[in-house]
Design a protein around this motif. Structure first.
Motif, PDB file in Angstrom:
ATOM      1  N   PHE A   1     -31.793 -13.286  -8.339  1.00  0.00           N
ATOM      2  CA  PHE A   1     -30.652 -12.600  -8.948  1.00  0.00           C
ATOM      3  C   PHE A   1     -29.418 -13.502  -8.908  1.00  0.00           C
ATOM      4  N   ILE A   2     -29.185 -14.111  -7.736  1.00  0.00           N
ATOM      5  CA  ILE A   2     -27.997 -14.963  -7.594  1.00  0.00           C
ATOM      6  C   ILE A   2     -28.158 -16.257  -8.394  1.00  0.00           C
ATOM      7  N   TYR A   3     -29.382 -16.784  -8.422  1.00  0.00           N
ATOM      8  CA  TYR A   3     -29.611 -18.078  -9.068  1.00  0.00           C
ATOM      9  C   TYR A   3     -29.670 -17.958 -10.597  1.00  0.00           C
ATOM     10  N   TYR A   4     -30.366 -16.925 -11.089  1.00  0.00           N
ATOM     11  CA  TYR A   4     -30.549 -16.803 -12.536  1.00  0.00           C
ATOM     12  C   TYR A   4     -29.558 -15.859 -13.200  1.00  0.00           C
TER      13      TYR A   4
ATOM     14  N   VAL B   1     -28.460 -20.644  -2.722  1.00  0.00           N
ATOM     15  CA  VAL B   1     -29.405 -20.458  -1.627  1.00  0.00           C
ATOM     16  C   VAL B   1     -28.685 -19.988  -0.368  1.00  0.00           C
ATOM     17  N   VAL B   2     -27.564 -20.673  -0.044  1.00  0.00           N
ATOM     18  CA  VAL B   2     -26.854 -20.324   1.184  1.00  0.00           C
ATOM     19  C   VAL B   2     -26.331 -18.888   1.104  1.00  0.00           C
TER      20      VAL B   2
ATOM     21  N   VAL C   1     -21.043 -19.393 -11.965  1.00  0.00           N
ATOM     22  CA  VAL C   1     -21.949 -20.540 -11.930  1.00  0.00           C
ATOM     23  C   VAL C   1     -21.779 -21.274 -10.607  1.00  0.00           C
ATOM     24  N   TRP C   2     -22.841 -21.312  -9.793  1.00  0.00           N
ATOM     25  CA  TRP C   2     -22.809 -21.990  -8.511  1.00  0.00           C
ATOM     26  C   TRP C   2     -23.875 -23.082  -8.494  1.00  0.00           C
TER      27      TRP C   2
ATOM     28  N   LEU D   1     -36.195 -10.930  -0.330  1.00  0.00           N
ATOM     29  CA  LEU D   1     -35.247 -12.050  -0.338  1.00  0.00           C
ATOM     30  C   LEU D   1     -35.378 -12.859  -1.627  1.00  0.00           C
ATOM     31  N   LEU D   2     -36.614 -13.003  -2.109  1.00  0.00           N
ATOM     32  CA  LEU D   2     -36.835 -13.806  -3.316  1.00  0.00           C
ATOM     33  C   LEU D   2     -36.164 -13.165  -4.537  1.00  0.00           C
TER      34      LEU D   2
END
Lengths: 216, 213
Positions: free
Chosen positions: B69-72, B87-88, B80-81, B63-64
């Protein structure tokens, strides 16, 4: 072609991360299985005070996040003067966490064995430790194999938390390469590595389960 | 003791953030998992293949890693979120994949005779699903789902890894600033209380709905 060259360039770094992940994984399993077995047997038939201590152990370690436990050992214990190397801190925490889950799995397995088995062993004149070793544990192993295997697969994914302790595991290395090169290839490779390992383990454990579930 | 009282409001705020994320995730997962499970059981071949890939990748990797991947990496791909959205999305996709497999197994465990009986009564596929299969499935998947819901609460600790002040991140910052171990103990107590409450609530729920089996 550039892409291929880039992959070969970063592959050695990624593999060094994979090596640390694998080391922690194996070390954890080596410690967690005996912890789980011993604690389970004591939880079923130990003295009252030990049962209470073990209840607290499994309640706390299964009721709080693994990441909190890792932070506690790696960043909290040094505050009160207990300093462990990051490798030791990680293995200690993982072993205690997975030990707690395995304790409950093994305890459930032991308690699922029919009372008649104990009675029959008693009639045959076996002592308590003989009954456990020859009659109860062999039957328990077969029953707890599926949930134990599923914990072992989960552990691969949980090792990724090492990255948050600042340890250079597969995830942290790929994160660092991404930050340095602004190229998502390292993340994709990490996905592929984790997928290969977990799929491989699922296969191996699936075969193991098939082989040992014959007698039920 | 004084110190504990001083940090309590801060940690409580962190707890509220954790609970908020948890509730958003839990609410969003149910439709994702039910739709994906039905698609996996009775969708067209191409959809089945896509859903196979989805559950395989999201259940086979940490999960991390998905969160990172989604965050960076997403901003690098032009998406860009806000941290909360990242997280969601990561949590819903990850836990949704596990839940999809639970529900799929539940649907497939329902006896074929139930479909045949519904057909004999002249029900359409949607009617069969809604009136016969899903109600029976819910009862069967409840234990595994409750288990997953408890695990998900503990997993919310991972949001400490991105810039969101959840319970764990607040505790860790306090430990770093004040050089005291107390915040970790308080956080530990908070997590224990919440997860014990969840265990209680879910075991009641299971008892109530397992009557008919």
């Amino acid at each position: 072609m550039d892409q291929m060259e880039y992959i070969f360039k970063i592959l050695p770094f990624m593999l060094s991360g994979l090596k640390l992940t694998a080391k922690i994984y194996v070390a954890t399993l080596i410690f967690a299985v005996p912890i789980g077995l011993l604690a389970a047997v004591l939880k079923v038939s130990g003295p009252q005070i030990i049962k209470k201590v073990l209840f607290l152990y499994t309640w706390i370690w299964r009721g709080t996040p693994l990441l909190l436990q890792l932070f506690f050992v790696a960043f909290g214990l040094p505050v009160i003067g207990i300093r462990l190397s990051s490798f030791n801190a990680a293995v200690l925490t993982y072993a205690l966490n997975y030990g707690a889950y395995l304790t409950e799995i093994f305890r459930g397995g032991i308690e699922s064995i029919d009372k008649g088995q104990y009675e029959a062993a008693k009639v045959l004149g076996m002592t308590y430790s003989q009954t456990m070793r020859r009659v109860i544990i062999p039957q328990t192993i077969r029953r707890v194999l599926p949930p134990t295997c599923s914990e072992a697969v989960n552990l691969v994914k949980d090792t990724a938390l090492l990255a948050l302790l600042g340890m250079a595991d597969l995830l942290r290395i790929s994160n660092q390469i991404f930050t340095r090169d602004a190229n998502i290839t390292s993340y994709i490779l990490a996905f592929i590595f984790y997928l290969i390992i977990s799929s491989f383990l699922v296969k191996v454990f699936g075969n193991l389960e098939k082989r040992y579930s014959i007698y039920e | 003791m004084e110190y504990t009282l001083k940090i309590l409001p801060l940690l409580f705020q962190g707890l509220l953030v954790s609970i908020k994320v948890y509730l958003i995730v839990v609410v969003l997962i149910v439709p994702v998992a039910v739709l994906a499970a039905i698609g996996k059981v009775s969708g067209p071949r191409i959809l089945k293949k896509i859903l196979f890939l989805y559950t395989w990748v999201f259940r086979g990797t940490p999960l991390l890693l998905q969160l990172f991947f989604i965050y960076y990496a997403f901003p690098y791909l032009g998406i860009v979120w806000s941290p909360l959205t990242c997280v969601v999305v990561a949590f819903v996709l990850n836990v949704g994949a596990y839940e999809t497999e639970i529900i799929r197994a539940g649907i497939e465990s329902i006896d074929k005779g139930q479909y045949e009986a519904a057909k004999a009564l002249g029900m359409t596929y949607v009617q069969t699903m809604r009136r016969i299969i899903i109600p029976q499935t819910i009862r069967r998947v409840l234990p595994a789902t409750c288990n997953e819901a408890i695990l998900t609460f503990k997993d919310t600790a991972l949001i400490a890894a991105v810039a969101i002040g959840d319970l764990l991140r607040t505790a860790k910052e306090l430990v770093t600033y004040d050089f005291k171990i107390t915040p970790f103990f308080v956080a530990c107590a908070f997590y224990l209380i919440i997860s014990s409450i969840l265990v209680q609530v879910f075991s009641r729920l299971e008892k109530k709905y397992s009557i008919y089996e």
